[in-house]
Design an enzyme around this catalytic site. Structure first.
Site, PDB file in Angstrom:
ATOM      1  N   LYS A   1      72.749 -24.799 -12.020  1.00 31.99           N
ATOM      2  CA  LYS A   1      72.556 -25.884 -12.994  1.00 31.99           C
ATOM      3  C   LYS A   1      71.573 -26.947 -12.474  1.00 31.99           C
ATOM      4  O   LYS A   1      70.923 -27.616 -13.266  1.00 31.99           O
ATOM      5  CB  LYS A   1      73.907 -26.507 -13.360  1.00 31.99           C
TER       6      LYS A   1
ATOM      7  N   TYR B   1      77.262 -21.915  -8.885  1.00 34.59           N
ATOM      8  CA  TYR B   1      77.081 -22.292 -10.291  1.00 34.59           C
ATOM      9  C   TYR B   1      76.391 -23.657 -10.382  1.00 34.59           C
ATOM     10  O   TYR B   1      75.442 -23.835 -11.155  1.00 34.59           O
ATOM     11  CB  TYR B   1      78.447 -22.322 -10.981  1.00 34.59           C
TER      12      TYR B   1
ATOM     13  N   LEU C   1      69.601 -13.519 -23.242  1.00 35.61           N
ATOM     14  CA  LEU C   1      68.684 -14.563 -22.769  1.00 35.61           C
ATOM     15  C   LEU C   1      67.735 -14.058 -21.696  1.00 35.61           C
ATOM     16  O   LEU C   1      66.706 -14.671 -21.432  1.00 35.61           O
ATOM     17  CB  LEU C   1      69.472 -15.753 -22.220  1.00 35.61           C
TER      18      LEU C   1
ATOM     19  N   ASN D   1      78.454 -31.282 -14.743  1.00 40.31           N
ATOM     20  CA  ASN D   1      78.916 -32.256 -13.735  1.00 40.31           C
ATOM     21  C   ASN D   1      78.992 -31.629 -12.354  1.00 40.31           C
ATOM     22  O   ASN D   1      79.026 -32.340 -11.343  1.00 40.31           O
ATOM     23  CB  ASN D   1      80.292 -32.783 -14.150  1.00 40.31           C
TER      24      ASN D   1
HETATM   25  N1  LIG Z   1      83.082 -25.795 -21.030  1.00 39.98           N
HETATM   26  C1  LIG Z   1      82.846 -26.744 -20.106  1.00 39.98           C
HETATM   27  O1  LIG Z   1      83.730 -27.524 -19.739  1.00 39.98           O
HETATM   28  C2  LIG Z   1      81.457 -26.892 -19.523  1.00 39.98           C
HETATM   29  C3  LIG Z   1      81.266 -27.845 -18.520  1.00 39.98           C
HETATM   30  C4  LIG Z   1      79.989 -28.008 -17.977  1.00 39.98           C
HETATM   31  C5  LIG Z   1      78.946 -27.233 -18.461  1.00 39.98           C
HETATM   32  N2  LIG Z   1      79.180 -26.290 -19.420  1.00 39.98           N
HETATM   33  C6  LIG Z   1      78.038 -25.463 -19.870  1.00 39.98           C
HETATM   34  O2  LIG Z   1      77.974 -25.487 -21.283  1.00 39.98           O
HETATM   35  C7  LIG Z   1      77.530 -24.228 -21.774  1.00 39.98           C
HETATM   36  C8  LIG Z   1      78.522 -23.674 -22.802  1.00 39.98           C
HETATM   37  O3  LIG Z   1      79.785 -23.585 -22.172  1.00 39.98           O
HETATM   38  P1  LIG Z   1      81.023 -22.885 -22.894  1.00 39.98           P
HETATM   39  O4  LIG Z   1      82.253 -23.476 -22.325  1.00 39.98           O
HETATM   40  O5  LIG Z   1      80.822 -22.869 -24.362  1.00 39.98           O
HETATM   41  O6  LIG Z   1      80.863 -21.411 -22.294  1.00 39.98           O
HETATM   42  P2  LIG Z   1      81.218 -20.024 -22.976  1.00 39.98           P
HETATM   43  O7  LIG Z   1      81.312 -18.998 -21.895  1.00 39.98           O
HETATM   44  O8  LIG Z   1      82.374 -20.171 -23.905  1.00 39.98           O
HETATM   45  O9  LIG Z   1      79.913 -19.752 -23.853  1.00 39.98           O
HETATM   46  C9  LIG Z   1      78.714 -19.293 -23.273  1.00 39.98           C
HETATM   47  C10 LIG Z   1      78.080 -18.303 -24.238  1.00 39.98           C
HETATM   48  O10 LIG Z   1      76.880 -17.837 -23.650  1.00 39.98           O
HETATM   49  C11 LIG Z   1      76.766 -16.461 -23.955  1.00 39.98           C
HETATM   50  N3  LIG Z   1      75.946 -15.822 -22.926  1.00 39.98           N
HETATM   51  C12 LIG Z   1      76.209 -15.714 -21.595  1.00 39.98           C
HETATM   52  N4  LIG Z   1      75.234 -15.024 -20.989  1.00 39.98           N
HETATM   53  C13 LIG Z   1      74.324 -14.709 -21.942  1.00 39.98           C
HETATM   54  C14 LIG Z   1      73.111 -13.992 -21.930  1.00 39.98           C
HETATM   55  N5  LIG Z   1      72.616 -13.451 -20.803  1.00 39.98           N
HETATM   56  N6  LIG Z   1      72.450 -13.845 -23.097  1.00 39.98           N
HETATM   57  C15 LIG Z   1      72.937 -14.374 -24.251  1.00 39.98           C
HETATM   58  N7  LIG Z   1      74.093 -15.056 -24.326  1.00 39.98           N
HETATM   59  C16 LIG Z   1      74.788 -15.215 -23.171  1.00 39.98           C
HETATM   60  C17 LIG Z   1      78.180 -15.921 -23.948  1.00 39.98           C
HETATM   61  O11 LIG Z   1      78.298 -14.722 -24.714  1.00 39.98           O
HETATM   62  C18 LIG Z   1      78.956 -17.081 -24.545  1.00 39.98           C
HETATM   63  O12 LIG Z   1      79.145 -16.952 -25.944  1.00 39.98           O
HETATM   64  C19 LIG Z   1      77.348 -23.330 -20.557  1.00 39.98           C
HETATM   65  O13 LIG Z   1      75.982 -23.356 -20.183  1.00 39.98           O
HETATM   66  C20 LIG Z   1      78.178 -24.007 -19.488  1.00 39.98           C
HETATM   67  O14 LIG Z   1      77.698 -23.744 -18.184  1.00 39.98           O
HETATM   68  C21 LIG Z   1      80.400 -26.093 -19.960  1.00 39.98           C
END
Ligand SMILES: NC(=O)c1ccc[n+]([C@@H]2O[C@H](COP(=O)([O-])OP(=O)(O)OC[C@H]3O[C@@H](n4cnc5c(N)ncnc54)[C@H](O)[C@@H]3O)[C@@H](O)[C@H]2O)c1
Length: 267
Positions: free
Chosen positions: A140, A136, A52, A112
């Protein structure tokens, strides 16, 4: 609804993997992006290995996308430079690519944790002031601000989902308030991708219908999904679920502690 060509960043992650089967049924074409290699699993899927931080590669992969679901990034506390690179710059690249290709909707993975310092006793709404619980959360806040900027300045329709705790099931007392079930996650994501163009910008909490939740559910006129799961149904299996909650304690729980952030500050 036919969602057209949908691009998903961070598609290899936990949420990406959970929403992928539903999206591939409703999208004419599903473009999957991650920095880790992915394999297409259906005729309408294509996969791109993209960092990204590489604006050109993001723009090339998103070309022709009608809708973009931006999940990629660092999902928890980390050194600020890493968060700024992956989350803030990465989101800028995604929004700019979406603007240039003329996407009809961008859905951002907010969190959140942008309001984690509000007290547990305060039912929080998206127009309450942000109170991030760590670096973090700050990243966000910037993700959300970029989304609003692109909506206000360029007319790009953006929904930012402030995701709760995405887990197969709630396992700790905080989850009784914050749980987002896989089924409700798919529901919120589909509704956000299909939101009417009149929703130019919205930030909404994506959380299950938990009896003890901290956050307001979205107005159906803005986002047409009503969550169905309630963490309370799992409370009996969670140690400490019956302990009285302190309404003055930060919603973020352990994430609000100084140590949680200090271990990522290396000066
Ligand atoms: N899981 C939760 O409870 C939760 C809660 C609040 C927000 N989020 C947000 O939701 C999104 C997805 O969360 P998740 O739990 O699936 O996380 P995750 O870590 O399982 O997935 C994130 C993905 O992003 C990819 N990634 C990270 N940096 C990258 C980069 N520089 N270039 C390309 N790809 C990259 C990783 O390889 C990974 O597959 C995130 O943005 C996270 O901050 C998740």
């Amino acid at each position: 609804m036919d969602l057209g060509t949908v691009a998903v960043t961070g598609a290899a992650g936990g949420i990406g993997s959970a929403v992928r089967p539903a999206l591939r049924r409703e999208a004419a074409r599903l473009i999957l992006l991650d920095r880790v290699p992915l394999r297409p699993e259906a005729a309408n899927e294509e996969a791109h290995t993209v960092d990204l931080r590489d604006a050109g590669a993001v723009a090339a992969a998103l070309s022709g996308a009608d809708r973009v679901l931006h999940l990629g990034g660092v999902p928890d506390e980390a050194p600020l430079p890493d968060l700024l690179d992956a989350n803030v710059l990465g989101t800028h690249h995604v929004l700019e690519a979406a603007r240039r290709t003329g996407a009809a909707r961008v859905v951002l993975a907010g969190s959140n944790r942008v309001t984690g310092f509000h007290p547990a006793g305060h039912r929080t709404a998206p127009d309450d002031p942000v109170r991030p619980d760590g670096l973090y959360g700050v990243s966000k806040v910037a993700v959300e601000a970029l989304g609003r900027l692109y909506a206000d300045k360029f007319g790009l329709p953006v929904v930012c989902l402030r995701i709760g705790s995405f887990e197969p099931r709630p396992t700790e007392p905080r989850h009784l308030a914050t749980w987002l079930s896989p089924r409700d996650c798919v529901g919120f994501v589909r509704a956000a991708l299909a939101a009417p163009a009149s929703t130019r910008f919205a930030a909404v909490y994506a959380v299950s219908a938990n009896t003890r939740r901290f956050w307001e559910l979205p107005d159906p006129a803005v986002l047409d999904y009503t969550p169905v799961d309630d963490a309370e149904d799992h409370a009996r299996g969670i140690p400490g679920a019956d302990a009285p909650a302190d309404p003055a304690a930060p919603q973020a729980g352990p994430y609000a502690r100084p140590e949680f952030t200090l271990r990522h500050i290396g000066y």
